[in-house]
Write a protein that holds these residues in place. Sequence first.
Motif, mmCIF file in Angstrom:
data_model
loop_
_atom_site.group_PDB
_atom_site.id
_atom_site.type_symbol
_atom_site.label_atom_id
_atom_site.label_comp_id
_atom_site.label_asym_id
_atom_site.label_seq_id
_atom_site.Cartn_x
_atom_site.Cartn_y
_atom_site.Cartn_z
ATOM 1 N N ILE A 171 0.998 -1.235 0.033
ATOM 2 C CA ILE A 171 0.072 -0.019 -0.038
ATOM 3 C C ILE A 171 0.885 1.357 0.058
ATOM 4 O O ILE A 171 1.791 1.323 0.652
ATOM 5 C CB ILE A 171 -0.941 -0.099 1.112
ATOM 6 N N LEU A 172 0.527 2.216 -0.964
ATOM 7 C CA LEU A 172 1.167 3.457 -0.932
ATOM 8 C C LEU A 172 0.414 4.227 -0.112
ATOM 9 O O LEU A 172 -0.635 4.518 -0.828
ATOM 10 C CB LEU A 172 1.715 4.046 -2.499
ATOM 11 N N ALA A 173 0.447 4.883 0.850
ATOM 12 C CA ALA A 173 -0.499 5.659 1.567
ATOM 13 C C ALA A 173 0.038 7.040 2.013
ATOM 14 O O ALA A 173 1.109 7.451 2.504
ATOM 15 C CB ALA A 173 -0.983 4.856 2.847
ATOM 16 N N ARG A 174 -0.648 8.084 1.720
ATOM 17 C CA ARG A 174 -0.585 9.386 1.985
ATOM 18 C C ARG A 174 -1.820 10.054 2.265
ATOM 19 O O ARG A 174 -2.595 9.877 1.173
ATOM 20 C CB ARG A 174 0.157 10.044 1.001
ATOM 21 N N GLY A 175 -2.046 11.042 2.902
ATOM 22 C CA GLY A 175 -3.111 12.054 3.115
ATOM 23 C C GLY A 175 -3.223 12.806 2.039
ATOM 24 O O GLY A 175 -2.412 12.965 1.146
ATOM 25 N N GLY A 176 -4.337 13.761 2.303
ATOM 26 C CA GLY A 176 -4.720 14.533 1.194
ATOM 27 C C GLY A 176 -3.711 15.784 1.160
ATOM 28 O O GLY A 176 -2.670 15.970 1.890
#
Length: 195
Positions: A105-110
């Motif tokens: 999973i590549l995960a970053r907030g907005g």
Amino acid sequence: AETLEPRGAGALQLAFEQLKARLLAEGLFDADRKRPLPAFPHCVGIITSPTGAVIRDIVNIARRRHARLNLLVYPATMQGTTCCTTVAAGIRYFNENPSLVDVIILARGGGSIEDLSGFNDEPLARAIAASAIPIVSAIGHETDFTIADFVADLRAPTPSAAAEIVTAAQHRIDERLQALTARVHRASRFHLISA
């Protein structure tokens, strides 16, 4: 004048559209090259900042829905000039050690288009496309789209949704087992009452 930008669209948006068109023509967004996610992953690799709210959300959701799921975090810079190189390094690390994880999973907030520009990088897009391990892109909010989203095997609208997606099959089994357990208890109570 110090800088010039095209009238109407900013330089980042224009670069995004040009890269998107080039990679689309090469077939990097084609549905037939995308791999299915494993239904029951043993370990999920998460490429994100280890100190942000995103990782806490993913851990909370994964623990609630699939307590036995292992999570392995590759710490990466998720904004700025080193973002694309550290995220691509994480993808390469997991692919060089394929026994560690079943899905990434590549995960970053907005954020703004400037904040997310590291995910509109051609070398990163090619690292995602070259990955032998399926990748879920969970960058930004529902309305945010990056090149990484188009190349990844699956785009999740938010990092929390990515955690729900990779735990969906196990969660359905757990819910079904709870329902069947409750049904057995009701049936045994009814049987004892009627006996």
